[in-house]
Write a protein that holds these residues in place. Structure first.
Motif, PDB file in Angstrom:
ATOM      1  N   ALA A  65       0.845  -1.202   0.000  1.00  0.00           N
ATOM      2  CA  ALA A  65       0.000   0.000   0.000  1.00  0.00           C
ATOM      3  C   ALA A  65       0.879   1.251   0.000  1.00  0.00           C
ATOM      4  N   THR A  66       0.350   2.308  -0.621  1.00  0.00           N
ATOM      5  CA  THR A  66       1.020   3.604  -0.638  1.00  0.00           C
ATOM      6  C   THR A  66       0.061   4.623  -0.039  1.00  0.00           C
ATOM      7  N   ARG A  67       0.580   5.416   0.921  1.00  0.00           N
ATOM      8  CA  ARG A  67      -0.288   6.424   1.549  1.00  0.00           C
ATOM      9  C   ARG A  67       0.552   7.612   2.025  1.00  0.00           C
ATOM     10  N   ASN A  68      -0.115   8.723   2.232  1.00  0.00           N
ATOM     11  CA  ASN A  68       0.544   9.909   2.760  1.00  0.00           C
ATOM     12  C   ASN A  68       0.893   9.675   4.224  1.00  0.00           C
ATOM     13  N   ALA A  69       2.021  10.242   4.640  1.00  0.00           N
ATOM     14  CA  ALA A  69       2.457  10.092   6.026  1.00  0.00           C
ATOM     15  C   ALA A  69       3.193  11.357   6.447  1.00  0.00           C
ATOM     16  N   GLY A  70       3.234  11.584   7.739  1.00  0.00           N
ATOM     17  CA  GLY A  70       3.961  12.738   8.244  1.00  0.00           C
ATOM     18  C   GLY A  70       4.078  12.693   9.742  1.00  0.00           C
ATOM     19  N   ARG A  71       4.907  13.602  10.250  1.00  0.00           N
ATOM     20  CA  ARG A  71       5.065  13.722  11.691  1.00  0.00           C
ATOM     21  C   ARG A  71       5.605  15.111  12.008  1.00  0.00           C
ATOM     22  N   THR A  72       5.385  15.521  13.237  1.00  0.00           N
ATOM     23  CA  THR A  72       5.920  16.792  13.715  1.00  0.00           C
ATOM     24  C   THR A  72       6.593  16.550  15.057  1.00  0.00           C
ATOM     25  N   LEU A  73       7.804  17.068  15.195  1.00  0.00           N
ATOM     26  CA  LEU A  73       8.527  17.052  16.457  1.00  0.00           C
ATOM     27  C   LEU A  73       8.783  18.490  16.881  1.00  0.00           C
ATOM     28  N   ARG A  74       8.861  18.703  18.173  1.00  0.00           N
ATOM     29  CA  ARG A  74       9.172  20.025  18.718  1.00  0.00           C
ATOM     30  C   ARG A  74      10.616  20.013  19.187  1.00  0.00           C
ATOM     31  N   MET A  75      11.319  21.131  19.004  1.00  0.00           N
ATOM     32  CA  MET A  75      12.728  21.206  19.361  1.00  0.00           C
ATOM     33  C   MET A  75      12.990  22.506  20.110  1.00  0.00           C
ATOM     34  N   LEU A  76      13.555  22.385  21.299  1.00  0.00           N
ATOM     35  CA  LEU A  76      13.858  23.561  22.099  1.00  0.00           C
ATOM     36  C   LEU A  76      15.376  23.755  22.113  1.00  0.00           C
ATOM     37  N   PRO A  77      15.860  24.882  21.557  1.00  0.00           N
ATOM     38  CA  PRO A  77      17.306  25.107  21.540  1.00  0.00           C
ATOM     39  C   PRO A  77      17.853  25.345  22.941  1.00  0.00           C
ATOM     40  N   LEU A  78      19.044  24.807  23.197  1.00  0.00           N
ATOM     41  CA  LEU A  78      19.732  25.025  24.460  1.00  0.00           C
ATOM     42  C   LEU A  78      20.955  25.907  24.199  1.00  0.00           C
ATOM     43  N   PRO A  79      21.422  26.646  25.206  1.00  0.00           N
ATOM     44  CA  PRO A  79      22.501  27.622  25.002  1.00  0.00           C
ATOM     45  C   PRO A  79      23.809  27.033  24.456  1.00  0.00           C
ATOM     46  N   ASP A  80      24.049  25.744  24.657  1.00  0.00           N
ATOM     47  CA  ASP A  80      25.306  25.140  24.207  1.00  0.00           C
ATOM     48  C   ASP A  80      25.266  24.620  22.767  1.00  0.00           C
ATOM     49  N   GLY A  81      24.189  24.912  22.020  1.00  0.00           N
ATOM     50  CA  GLY A  81      24.082  24.472  20.633  1.00  0.00           C
ATOM     51  C   GLY A  81      23.379  23.142  20.462  1.00  0.00           C
ATOM     52  N   THR A  82      22.944  22.542  21.552  1.00  0.00           N
ATOM     53  CA  THR A  82      22.186  21.295  21.485  1.00  0.00           C
ATOM     54  C   THR A  82      20.695  21.635  21.496  1.00  0.00           C
ATOM     55  N   ALA A  83      19.845  20.626  21.478  1.00  0.00           N
ATOM     56  CA  ALA A  83      18.399  20.864  21.509  1.00  0.00           C
ATOM     57  C   ALA A  83      17.700  19.716  22.216  1.00  0.00           C
ATOM     58  N   GLU A  84      16.626  20.050  22.916  1.00  0.00           N
ATOM     59  CA  GLU A  84      15.745  19.050  23.502  1.00  0.00           C
ATOM     60  C   GLU A  84      14.639  18.771  22.492  1.00  0.00           C
ATOM     61  N   VAL A  85      14.462  17.501  22.136  1.00  0.00           N
ATOM     62  CA  VAL A  85      13.455  17.105  21.154  1.00  0.00           C
ATOM     63  C   VAL A  85      12.291  16.453  21.895  1.00  0.00           C
ATOM     64  N   SER A  86      11.075  16.864  21.534  1.00  0.00           N
ATOM     65  CA  SER A  86       9.882  16.262  22.123  1.00  0.00           C
ATOM     66  C   SER A  86       8.886  15.931  21.019  1.00  0.00           C
ATOM     67  N   PHE A  87       7.937  15.094  21.359  1.00  0.00           N
ATOM     68  CA  PHE A  87       6.877  14.756  20.428  1.00  0.00           C
ATOM     69  C   PHE A  87       5.950  15.961  20.274  1.00  0.00           C
ATOM     70  N   ALA A  88       5.085  15.934  19.293  1.00  0.00           N
ATOM     71  CA  ALA A  88       4.173  17.046  19.020  1.00  0.00           C
ATOM     72  C   ALA A  88       3.309  17.378  20.232  1.00  0.00           C
ATOM     73  N   ASP A  89       2.976  16.364  21.043  1.00  0.00           N
ATOM     74  CA  ASP A  89       2.130  16.599  22.216  1.00  0.00           C
ATOM     75  C   ASP A  89       2.922  17.055  23.447  1.00  0.00           C
ATOM     76  N   GLY A  90       4.236  17.237  23.299  1.00  0.00           N
ATOM     77  CA  GLY A  90       5.059  17.750  24.382  1.00  0.00           C
ATOM     78  C   GLY A  90       5.786  16.696  25.203  1.00  0.00           C
ATOM     79  N   ARG A  91       5.487  15.405  24.997  1.00  0.00           N
ATOM     80  CA  ARG A  91       6.216  14.364  25.728  1.00  0.00           C
ATOM     81  C   ARG A  91       7.693  14.378  25.331  1.00  0.00           C
ATOM     82  N   PRO A  92       8.613  14.236  26.271  1.00  0.00           N
ATOM     83  CA  PRO A  92      10.043  14.246  25.947  1.00  0.00           C
ATOM     84  C   PRO A  92      10.422  13.071  25.050  1.00  0.00           C
TER      85      PRO A  92
END
Length: 150
Positions: A65-92
């Motif tokens: 089967a072929t179907r459309n798919a997608g996802r969204t992640l949230r990313m919070l930048p940290l001062p040292d150039g790294t980032a905290e990544v969480s799911f779209a609903d805010g879970r870490p």
């Protein structure tokens, strides 16, 4: 792709590097079944508190089967150039640190262990390999991201 002989590209600021559009080619494997995802990823500032969004959209081919798919992640930048990544609903989800050009992130989801290896090969290409193991999972997702130039 993740050989110790692979030359990596150091990234002092993960989100500055990721900013913009990327093509995505992903191979999917789960218990002997295979498929693919082809699409685009966009990394951009999402709101006024400095949070970024990683939005992927494309087409997945799986089980005939072929179907459309997608996802969204949230990313919070940290001062040292790294980032905290969480799911779209805010879970870490995981920390992202590309300063040495390679990063391994681990996420435990109930009995399933997700281990992601990020490898930056150049200013315009990076790879991501997620291995997922658990009582009912044996998945491997291997992605190649290439910068889209305007």
């Amino acid at each position: 792709m993740s050989s110790s002989r692979t030359t990596v590209h150091f990234v002092p600021d993960a989100l500055a590097y990721l900013a913009g559009g990327w093509s995505v080619e992903r191979e999917l494997s789960d218990g002997g079944h295979t498929g693919s995802f082809t699409g685009r990823a966009q990394f951009h500032v999402g709101d006024t508190n400095g949070e970024w969004l990683h939005v992927e959209e494309g087409v997945v081919e799986w089980g005939g089967a072929t179907r459309n798919a997608g996802r969204t992640l949230r990313m919070l930048p940290l001062p040292d150039g790294t980032a905290e990544v969480s799911f779209a609903d805010g879970r870490p989800f995981h920390l992202l640190d590309l300063r040495r050009g390679r990063w391994t992130a681990v996420h435990q989801c109930a009995a399933d262990r997700y281990e992601g290896t990020f490898t930056v090969l150049s200013p315009d290409e990076w790879h991501l390999r997620w291995a997922v193991r658990g009582p009912a999972k044996d998945q491997l997702l291997t992605s190649v991201y290439r910068r889209i130039r305007a």
